[in-house]
Design an enzyme around this catalytic site. Structure first.
Site: not given
Ligand SMILES: NC(=O)c1ccc[n+]([C@@H]2O[C@H](COP(=O)([O-])OP(=O)(O)OC[C@H]3O[C@@H](n4cnc5c(N)ncnc54)[C@H](O)[C@@H]3O)[C@@H](O)[C@H]2O)c1
Ligand SMILES: CC(C)C[C@H](N)C(=O)O
Length: 364
Positions: A80, A182-183, A185-186
Site C-alpha cells: 500500500k 463516500g465513493n 458507500a454511496y
C-alpha cells in the site's frame, strides 16, 4: 516508533520513502509480503498528523492487502502507499508523475490503484510513467473506478453476514447504519435501498449526506450518533479503527459489515465482539471487490470474469463464519487463518528453483 522492530514483528519486506521536492511528493510505499505474487494495493492521500502516523498507516494497510488478496484467492501479495497531503488542495500532475517513476523503479514488486483521496485521473497520470498501475480509465482497456465494484462485493458479503446473524440473507426491512457515504458507500446504499433496507447515514461531508437523504430516503444523524442508533447492521465505510473501547458499548447492531479497511482498532476488539455475540464480518474479506476487479486487468480486463469472481465474496464470508464456528474462534481470527494457510502452503510449494519462472505480469 522503532521501524525495523515493527517490520520484524509482522514480517514486512520493504518500506520505501519517496520524496520529490519540486512537486511536493512525500509518499511511503509499504510492501508486506510477496509470497503469492507482486504486491497490489491502493494509494491513499490523507492529511496525517505526523510522519509516524503516515508510516504506521501504510504498514497496517499493506498487511491488510496481503490478507485481502490471499483470502480472495488472488495470486498477489500485499502493499500500500500513503501520500502525505490534502487530496483537495495539494495534488498536482508532477507529483503523480514523480510517484509513477518511483513505482517503476520497483520493477513490478508493487502495483498500485485507487484508495481514499485518489482517483482514476490520478492513476492515469501515474500510468504516464509506469505500467504497474491498475484502476486506470476504461479508455485504456482498464477497469476504471473500483468503488462501485467494492460496493457490490460489500453488499453481497453483507447478505452472507445477515444469513449468519438473522437466519436469512434478505436485507428487506433491515435498518442499516452507514458511517461515511463516500465513493463506496454511496453505491452500497443504492443496492441496500433497492432491496428495501432502511438507511441511517452520517458523514463529515454534508453534501454526501444530503445526496443519500434525497436519493435513498436515508435518515441523517450526527458523526458520533451513528454508533448508538437502533439498527440491525452497522456498516463502517469511512476510515479505520472505528470499532474500539469507546464505540463497542454503544453499538446495538447484531451484525457489523462494511467497506472500511482496518475496522478493529486492536485485535482485542474482535474478541470483545465475539464474546458479545456480535457477528463481525472481517473487513478484508468483505471489501475485496475492488482489488478483485483491478487485479483482473493483469490478465487483460474482462468485466464478466471479474464480476463472477466478486460474487465469491458471499462464499468467502460464509466460509469465515464456518471456520469460526468449527474452531470456536472470533471471525477475525478465522479470516486470518484462512489467508495464512493459503500463503504458507504456497510458500512451501514454491521453494523449488525454476529458471525464468512464470510471472503474473508476463500475461499483461
Ligand atoms: N474505494 C475502494 O474501492 C475501496 C476498496 C476497499 C476498501 N475501501 C475502504 O473503504 C473505505 C471508504 O473508501 P472510499 O473509497 O469510499 O473513500 P471516500 O473517501 O470516498 O469515502 C469515505 C467517506 O467517509 C467520510 N468520513 C471520513 N471521516 C469520517 C468520520 N469520522 N465520520 C463519518 N464520515 C467520515 C468522508 O467524508 C467520505 O465521504 C476506506 O476505508 C477504504 O480504504 C475502499
Ligand atoms: C487495489 C485497490 C482497489 C485497493 C482498495 N483501495 C482496497 O483497499 O482494497
Amino acid at each position: 516508533m522503532e521501524i525495523f522492530k515493527y517490520m520484524s514483528k509482522y514480517d514486512y519486506e520493504q518500506l520505501v520513502m519517496c520524496h520529490d521536492e519540486a512537486s511536493g511528493l512525500k509518499a511511503i510505499i509499504a510492501i508486506h509480503d510477496t509470497t503469492l505474487g507482486p504486491a497490489l494495493g491502493g494509494t491513499r492521500m490523507w492529511t496525517y498528523g505526523s510522519e509516524e502516523e503516515a508510516i504506521e498507516d501504510a504498514l497496517r494497510l499493506a498487511k491488510g492487502m496481503t490478507y485481502k488478496n490471499a483470502a480472495a484467492g488472488l495470486n498477489l501479495g500485499g502493499g500500500k502507499t500513503v501520500i502525505i497531503g490534502n487530496p483537495r488542495e495539494d495534488k498536482n500532475e508532477s507529483m503523480f508523475r514523480a510517484f509513477g517513476r518511483y513505482i517503476q523503479g520497483l520493477n513490478g514488486r508493487y502495483i498500485t490503484a485507487e484508495d481514499v483521496g485518489t482517483t482514476v485521473q490520478d492513476m492515469d497520470v501515474i500510468h504516464e510513467e509506469t505500467d504497474y498501475v491498475t484502476g486506470i480509465s476504461p479508455a485504456f482497456g482498464s477497469s476504471g473506478n473500483p468503488s462501485p465494484v467494492t460496493a457490490y462485493g460489500v453488499y453481497r458479503g453483507m447478505k452472507a453476514a445477515a444469513k449468519e446473524g438473522f437466519g436469512s440473507d434478505s436485507l428487506e426491512g433491515k435498518t442499516i447504519a452507514v458511517q461515511g457515504v463516500g465513493n463506496v458507500a454511496y453505491h452500497l446504499c443504492r443496492h441496500l435501498h433497492e432491496e428495501g433496507a432502511h438507511l441511517i447515514v452520517t458523514d463529515i461531508n454534508e453534501e454526501a449526506v444530503q445526496k443519500a437523504v434525497d436519493e435513498f430516503g436515508a435518515q441523517a444523524v450526527g458523526i458520533n450518533e451513528i454508533y448508538s442508533v437502533d439498527c440491525d447492521i452497522y456498516a463502517p465505510c469511512a476510515l479505520g479503527a472505528t470499532i474500539n473501547d469507546e464505540t463497542i458499548p454503544q453499538i446495538k447492531a447484531k451484525v457489523i459489515a462494511g467497506a472500511a479497511n482496518n475496522q478493529l482498532k486492536e485485535t482485542k476488539h474482535g474478541d470483545i465482539l465475539h464474546e458479545k455475540g456480535v457477528v463481525y464480518t472481517p473487513d478484508y474479506v468483505i471489501n475485496a471487490g475492488g482489488v478483485i476487479n483491478v487485479a483482473d486487468e493483469l490478465n487483460g480486463y474482462n468485466k464478466d470474469r471479474a464480476m463472477k469472481r466478486v460474487e465469491t465474496i458471499y462464499d468467502n464470508v460464509t466460509r469465515v463464519f464456518e471456520i469460526a464456528r468449527r474452531d470456536h474462534i472470533p471471525t477475525y481470527k478465522a479470516a486470518d487463518r484462512m489467508a495464512e494457510e493459503r500463503i504458507e502452503s504456497m510458500r512451501k510449494s514454491r521453494s523449488q528453483f525454476l529458471q525464468n519462472g512464470h510471472h503474473i505480469l508476463s500475461r499483461r
